[in-house]
Design an enzyme around this catalytic site. Structure first.
Site, PDB file in Angstrom:
ATOM      1  N   ASP A  18      40.033  34.146  50.280  1.00  0.00           N
ATOM      2  CA  ASP A  18      39.604  35.405  50.899  1.00  0.00           C
ATOM      3  C   ASP A  18      38.074  35.585  50.805  1.00  0.00           C
ATOM      4  OD1 ASP A  18      40.112  37.797  52.208  1.00  0.00           O
ATOM      5  OD2 ASP A  18      41.763  38.341  50.893  1.00  0.00           O
ATOM      6  N   TRP A  69      38.113  36.342  58.063  1.00  0.00           N
ATOM      7  CA  TRP A  69      38.339  37.307  59.158  1.00  0.00           C
ATOM      8  C   TRP A  69      37.491  37.019  60.404  1.00  0.00           C
ATOM      9  CZ3 TRP A  69      36.025  40.157  54.702  1.00  0.00           C
ATOM     10  CH2 TRP A  69      36.912  40.229  53.625  1.00  0.00           C
ATOM     11  N   GLY A  70      37.145  35.753  60.610  1.00  0.00           N
ATOM     12  CA  GLY A  70      36.386  35.394  61.815  1.00  0.00           C
ATOM     13  C   GLY A  70      34.890  35.655  61.720  1.00  0.00           C
ATOM     14  N   ASP A  81      42.667  42.326  59.139  1.00  0.00           N
ATOM     15  CA  ASP A  81      44.088  42.384  58.763  1.00  0.00           C
ATOM     16  C   ASP A  81      44.984  42.971  59.847  1.00  0.00           C
ATOM     17  OD1 ASP A  81      43.097  41.447  56.425  1.00  0.00           O
ATOM     18  OD2 ASP A  81      43.943  43.014  55.160  1.00  0.00           O
TER      19      ASP A  81
HETATM   20  C1  GLA Z   1      42.412  40.789  52.493  1.00  0.00           C
HETATM   21  C2  GLA Z   1      43.131  39.740  53.336  1.00  0.00           C
HETATM   22  C3  GLA Z   1      44.627  40.053  53.350  1.00  0.00           C
HETATM   23  C4  GLA Z   1      45.163  40.068  51.925  1.00  0.00           C
HETATM   24  C5  GLA Z   1      44.387  41.069  51.089  1.00  0.00           C
HETATM   25  C6  GLA Z   1      44.754  40.974  49.616  1.00  0.00           C
HETATM   26  O1  GLA Z   1      42.448  42.041  53.081  1.00  0.00           O
HETATM   27  O2  GLA Z   1      42.623  39.709  54.641  1.00  0.00           O
HETATM   28  O3  GLA Z   1      45.316  39.093  54.123  1.00  0.00           O
HETATM   29  O4  GLA Z   1      45.086  38.781  51.377  1.00  0.00           O
HETATM   30  O5  GLA Z   1      42.985  40.855  51.187  1.00  0.00           O
HETATM   31  O6  GLA Z   1      44.008  41.851  48.827  1.00  0.00           O
END
Ligand code: GLA
Length: 337
Positions: A127, A162-163, A184
């Site tokens: 992440d 996230w791109g 998300d």
């Molecule tokens: C981010 C990621 C999610 C998830 C959460 C966990 O938001 O994009 O997919 O893994 O963290 O905290």
């Protein structure tokens, strides 16, 4: 690691968030077999955020599994997952803390990769929260990519930034096997549509070895679990879940389930094991999709060439009114008539 087709599996985040433990993992592993998911191709069982103690071990500096949630450690968890013929995935973060404020791997990449390998980890979702602004994001992913390469175990590297910084352009050279291209997902059709439509033009980077990941599926969640961010209890309708699953398969995206697979209803089970849709998702040629519609946003008409001279066509009507949806053959280079 060279993935020929997009990975398929289950991830704990959408359904369970922080409420994870050894017992749940055992039940999920059992469900993957009992519900026919493994036979359909879902093999990765991934623990997302919130699996560790809040602080690293003061002596070894290692990340330590939460003693209440995983009293027997994570090797035991990975062993029973492997005994079922499944693969074990874990989560960490390029920043100093994860998105839910547990220790991240920043500055500990090589140590953590070795720790994860010692658990028998096969897949790492990585992440992007709490990254120091002084550091270059792509470089941090390359660093973990190197650390995984050096850890002595084949581990699928799932980038999750996230791109940002046009991830598709460098994910492969960072050692990534898949890369999150959007923020998300929530259990809402507005969000599902937004994510899918934002990626139509970005599938040129998605191919064997490194796939565009449009986030985990909310199919079958029905407003239960952790992804019902709207908290209005509405979730999606069955038709909207069918649309989501069809879009992800048509696009050739990774398929990570998030609903409670221990208690799937008949429609959800039939949908996520639908052989025709899965064959499209897993087609070995993994070619990008084209939106051939003249009404691109509201009534997209997707066309994707498959192996063996076949093609997949998906016609969608996102409006509230019944309508015909047109796919002009000249827009996909086919002779008319
Ligand atoms: C981010 C990621 C999610 C998830 C959460 C966990 O938001 O994009 O997919 O893994 O963290 O905290």
């Amino acid at each position: 690691m060279m993935l020929r087709t997009p990975p398929m599996g289950f991830n704990t985040w959408n359904g369970f968030g922080p409420d994870i433990d050894e017992r749940l993992l055992r039940e999920l592993a059992d469900a993957m077999l009992e519900q026919g998911l493994k036979d359909a191709g879902y093999t990765y069982l991934v623990i997302d955020d919130c699996w560790s103690q809040r602080q690293r071990d003061p002596v070894t500096d290692e990340i330590v599994p939460d003693r209440q949630k995983f009293p027997n450690g994570l090797k035991v968890v990975s062993d029973f997952i492997h005994e079922k013929g499944l693969k074990f995935g874990l989560y960490s973060c390029a920043g100093v803390r994860t998105c839910a404020n547990f220790p991240g791997s920043f500055g500990h990449e090589f140590l953590d990769a070795r720790t994860f390998a010692s658990y028998g980890c096969d897949y790492l979702k990585y992440d992007y929260c709490n990254v120091p602004h002084t550091h270059d994001g792509p470089l941090l992913y390359r660093k973990m990519g190197l650390a995984l390469r050096a850890c002595g175990r084949e581990i699928v590297f799932s980038l999750c930034n996230w791109g940002m910084d046009e991830t598709g352009r460098w994910a492969r050279s960072a050692g990534g096997d898949l890369y999150r291209s959007t923020g998300d997902i929530f259990d809402s059709f507005v969000r599902v549509r937004e994510i899918a439509m934002s990626q139509v033009e970005n599938f040129c980077y998605s191919a064997p070895g490194c796939f565009n990941d449009m986030d985990m599926l909310t199919v079958g969640m029905k407003a239960r679990g952790n992804a019902d961010i709207v908290k209005d209890g509405s979730g999606c309708t069955d038709a909207e879940y069918r649309t989501q699953f069809a879009l992800w398969c048509l696009f050739g995206a990774p398929l990570m389930l998030g609903c409670d697979i221990r208690n799937m209803d008949a429609q959800t089970k039939a949908l996520v094991t639908n052989k025709t849709l899965l064959a499209i998702d897993q087609d070995v040629e993994v070619r990008g999709v084209v939106n051939a519609s003249e009404e691109r946003e509201d009534k997209p008409a997707f066309f994707r060439l498959l192996s063996g001279g076949k093609a997949a066509i998906g016609l969608f009507n996102f409006t509230e009114e019944a309508s015909e949806v047109w796919l002009p053959t000249y827009n996909v280079g086919l002779p008319d008539g």
